[in-house]
Design a protein around this motif. Structure first.
Motif, PDB file in Angstrom:
ATOM      1  N   ASP A 118       1.120  -0.867   0.183  1.00  0.00           N
ATOM      2  CA  ASP A 118      -0.092   0.144   0.359  1.00  0.00           C
ATOM      3  C   ASP A 118       0.886   1.213   0.462  1.00  0.00           C
ATOM      4  OD1 ASP A 118      -2.075  -1.563  -0.083  1.00  0.00           O
ATOM      5  OD2 ASP A 118      -2.744  -1.116   2.061  1.00  0.00           O
ATOM      6  N   THR A 119       2.275   0.757  -0.083  1.00  0.00           N
ATOM      7  CA  THR A 119       2.691   2.495   0.773  1.00  0.00           C
ATOM      8  C   THR A 119       3.321   2.656  -0.579  1.00  0.00           C
ATOM      9  OG1 THR A 119       4.148   1.413   1.301  1.00  0.00           O
ATOM     10  CG2 THR A 119       3.354   1.729   3.323  1.00  0.00           C
ATOM     11  N   LEU A 120       3.963   1.196  -1.555  1.00  0.00           N
ATOM     12  CA  LEU A 120       4.241   1.694  -3.258  1.00  0.00           C
ATOM     13  C   LEU A 120       4.007   2.980  -3.645  1.00  0.00           C
ATOM     14  CD1 LEU A 120       4.722  -2.207  -3.631  1.00  0.00           C
ATOM     15  CD2 LEU A 120       6.476  -0.887  -2.898  1.00  0.00           C
ATOM     16  N   PRO A 121       3.010   3.366  -4.291  1.00  0.00           N
ATOM     17  CA  PRO A 121       2.282   4.301  -4.885  1.00  0.00           C
ATOM     18  C   PRO A 121       3.006   5.517  -4.194  1.00  0.00           C
ATOM     19  CG  PRO A 121       0.940   3.022  -4.124  1.00  0.00           C
ATOM     20  CD  PRO A 121       1.500   2.267  -3.347  1.00  0.00           C
ATOM     21  N   SER A 122       3.239   5.729  -2.809  1.00  0.00           N
ATOM     22  CA  SER A 122       3.313   6.832  -2.791  1.00  0.00           C
ATOM     23  C   SER A 122       5.218   7.034  -2.682  1.00  0.00           C
ATOM     24  CB  SER A 122       3.004   6.639  -0.755  1.00  0.00           C
ATOM     25  OG  SER A 122       4.202   6.072  -0.009  1.00  0.00           O
ATOM     26  N   LEU A 123       5.876   6.281  -3.175  1.00  0.00           N
ATOM     27  CA  LEU A 123       7.044   6.062  -3.363  1.00  0.00           C
ATOM     28  C   LEU A 123       7.313   5.906  -4.760  1.00  0.00           C
ATOM     29  CD1 LEU A 123       8.392   2.901  -0.725  1.00  0.00           C
ATOM     30  CD2 LEU A 123       8.601   5.405  -0.157  1.00  0.00           C
ATOM     31  N   GLY A 124       6.437   6.146  -5.723  1.00  0.00           N
ATOM     32  CA  GLY A 124       6.713   6.590  -6.803  1.00  0.00           C
ATOM     33  C   GLY A 124       6.559   4.814  -7.617  1.00  0.00           C
ATOM     34  N   PHE A 125       6.006   4.130  -7.231  1.00  0.00           N
ATOM     35  CA  PHE A 125       5.982   3.171  -7.968  1.00  0.00           C
ATOM     36  C   PHE A 125       4.229   3.235  -9.184  1.00  0.00           C
ATOM     37  CE2 PHE A 125       9.517   1.825  -5.042  1.00  0.00           C
ATOM     38  CZ  PHE A 125       9.981   1.048  -6.080  1.00  0.00           C
ATOM     39  N   GLY A 126       4.526   2.691  -9.416  1.00  0.00           N
ATOM     40  CA  GLY A 126       3.839   2.540 -10.391  1.00  0.00           C
ATOM     41  C   GLY A 126       2.471   1.275 -10.000  1.00  0.00           C
ATOM     42  N   PRO A 127       0.916   1.324 -11.182  1.00  0.00           N
ATOM     43  CA  PRO A 127       0.430   0.327 -10.687  1.00  0.00           C
ATOM     44  C   PRO A 127       0.618  -1.041 -11.246  1.00  0.00           C
ATOM     45  CG  PRO A 127      -1.006   2.174 -11.556  1.00  0.00           C
ATOM     46  CD  PRO A 127       0.240   3.187 -11.505  1.00  0.00           C
ATOM     47  N   ARG A 128       1.307  -0.756 -12.523  1.00  0.00           N
ATOM     48  CA  ARG A 128       1.565  -2.448 -12.702  1.00  0.00           C
ATOM     49  C   ARG A 128       3.027  -2.530 -11.962  1.00  0.00           C
ATOM     50  NH1 ARG A 128       4.546  -0.693 -17.464  1.00  0.00           N
ATOM     51  NH2 ARG A 128       6.473  -0.058 -15.976  1.00  0.00           N
ATOM     52  N   TRP A 129       3.534  -2.191 -11.862  1.00  0.00           N
ATOM     53  CA  TRP A 129       5.063  -2.293 -10.436  1.00  0.00           C
ATOM     54  C   TRP A 129       4.172  -3.608  -9.330  1.00  0.00           C
ATOM     55  CZ3 TRP A 129       9.833  -2.722 -10.843  1.00  0.00           C
ATOM     56  CH2 TRP A 129      10.870  -2.957  -9.699  1.00  0.00           C
ATOM     57  N   VAL A 130       3.283  -2.150  -9.018  1.00  0.00           N
ATOM     58  CA  VAL A 130       2.538  -2.582  -7.092  1.00  0.00           C
ATOM     59  C   VAL A 130       1.604  -4.438  -7.638  1.00  0.00           C
ATOM     60  CG1 VAL A 130       1.060  -2.447  -5.734  1.00  0.00           C
ATOM     61  CG2 VAL A 130       2.479  -0.440  -6.436  1.00  0.00           C
ATOM     62  N   ALA A 131       1.255  -4.188  -8.479  1.00  0.00           N
ATOM     63  CA  ALA A 131       0.696  -5.846  -9.296  1.00  0.00           C
ATOM     64  C   ALA A 131       1.559  -6.034  -9.643  1.00  0.00           C
ATOM     65  CB  ALA A 131      -0.317  -5.233 -10.011  1.00  0.00           C
ATOM     66  N   MET A 132       2.228  -6.185  -9.812  1.00  0.00           N
ATOM     67  CA  MET A 132       3.910  -7.132 -10.494  1.00  0.00           C
ATOM     68  C   MET A 132       3.572  -7.389  -8.435  1.00  0.00           C
ATOM     69  SD  MET A 132       7.016  -6.741 -11.919  1.00  0.00           S
ATOM     70  CE  MET A 132       7.891  -5.981 -10.325  1.00  0.00           C
ATOM     71  N   GLU A 133       3.962  -7.259  -7.872  1.00  0.00           N
ATOM     72  CA  GLU A 133       4.688  -7.110  -6.309  1.00  0.00           C
ATOM     73  C   GLU A 133       3.795  -8.467  -5.923  1.00  0.00           C
ATOM     74  OE1 GLU A 133       6.973  -5.694  -3.812  1.00  0.00           O
ATOM     75  OE2 GLU A 133       8.121  -4.800  -5.641  1.00  0.00           O
ATOM     76  N   ARG A 134       2.222  -7.613  -5.544  1.00  0.00           N
ATOM     77  CA  ARG A 134       1.924  -8.490  -5.454  1.00  0.00           C
ATOM     78  C   ARG A 134       1.747  -9.513  -6.189  1.00  0.00           C
ATOM     79  NH1 ARG A 134      -2.312  -6.584  -1.832  1.00  0.00           N
ATOM     80  NH2 ARG A 134      -1.982  -4.751  -2.736  1.00  0.00           N
ATOM     81  N   ASP A 135       1.357  -9.802  -7.095  1.00  0.00           N
ATOM     82  CA  ASP A 135       1.818 -11.606  -7.604  1.00  0.00           C
ATOM     83  C   ASP A 135       2.585 -12.691  -7.338  1.00  0.00           C
ATOM     84  OD1 ASP A 135      -0.787 -10.799  -8.357  1.00  0.00           O
ATOM     85  OD2 ASP A 135      -0.262 -10.411 -10.345  1.00  0.00           O
TER      86      ASP A 135
END
Length: 243
Positions: A118-135
């Protein structure tokens, strides 16, 4: 016990079909009686008792292969009872999980990992990166929780360092670049340098992975981006060459 009965009566007494009696004969569960002068099988009360035991155990779910060595029926039934109880517990747990799935969002990751994502977007990561990491975390925690915990803590610690965090951000951004872009080569050099400073000459995280899962995960990432595929090859080559 005295008296003899035909196969039809035996089947009726035991509550099974004639075909079932013949199957039990064929599998060696029920001994075949001798035939009379007319060639008919003549069963006794002992056969009926044995057949009722077989039917009872079969109805309880005991495989025919186990019924062959009946032994003490009470012991066999006690074993079956324990197995059924364990099966019922597993089914109830499955039912609970299904109900949780139906009730709303499912927590497939430890709470700590969810908060991190949940904190990744605030660090500058985009939705694709966050979704990839979650999977990737879901797969790794499901297959190798101990290894996943080590990976997670290592990455979470790295992201607290601005210089290391920038490497992750740059990796996110080169995803859509042509594989021959100079930025890919530059990033590979910087990642290798940072890796050596962080881990020295020791083994890298995941080097002792107990299965092919981490490698398969890396292959999946590489397949999503030609630039990432080339980046991975450059990093591996430089680390192997010691340059």
């Amino acid at each position: 016990m005295g008296g003899v009965i035909t196969i039809g009566k035996l089947a009726r007494y035991a509550g099974v079909s004639i075909k079932a009696v013949r199957v039990y004969h064929a599998k060696g569960l029920l001994p075949e009686p001798e035939r009379d002068a007319s060639g008919y099988r003549r069963y006794t009360a002992e056969h009926a008792v044995e057949l009722i035991k077989i039917r009872t155990l079969a109805e309880a779910g005991v495989p025919l292969s186990r019924i062959k060595d009946l032994g003490d029926v009470r012991d066999v039934l006690a074993d079956v009872d324990r197995e059924l109880s364990a099966r019922i517990r597993r089914l109830r747990e499955t039912q609970k999980r299904l109900r949780r799935l139906a009730d709303g969002p499912v927590d497939l990751l430890p709470a700590e990992v969810g908060r991190h994502l949940d904190t990744l977007p605030s660090l500058g990561f985009g939705p694709r990166w966050v979704a990839m990491e979650r999977d990737l975390w879901i797969l790794l925690f499901a297959t190798h929780p101990d290894l996943a915990d080590r990976f997670f803590r290592d990455q979470a610690d790295a992201l607290t360092d601005p210089a290391l965090r920038q490497l992750y951000l740059d990796a996110d951004r080169v995803h859509d670049l042509p594989p021959g872009d100079p930025a890919v080569d530059d990033l590979a050099v910087r990642i290798v340098d940072a890796t050596r400073r962080r881990y020295g000459s020791g083994p890298l995280p995941g080097a002792d992975a107990p299965s092919e899962i981490p490698a398969l995960m890396q292959d999946a990432l590489n397949a999503s981006s030609p630039a990432w595929r080339r980046l991975d090859r450059l990093i591996r080559a430089r680390l192997a060459a010691g340059t």
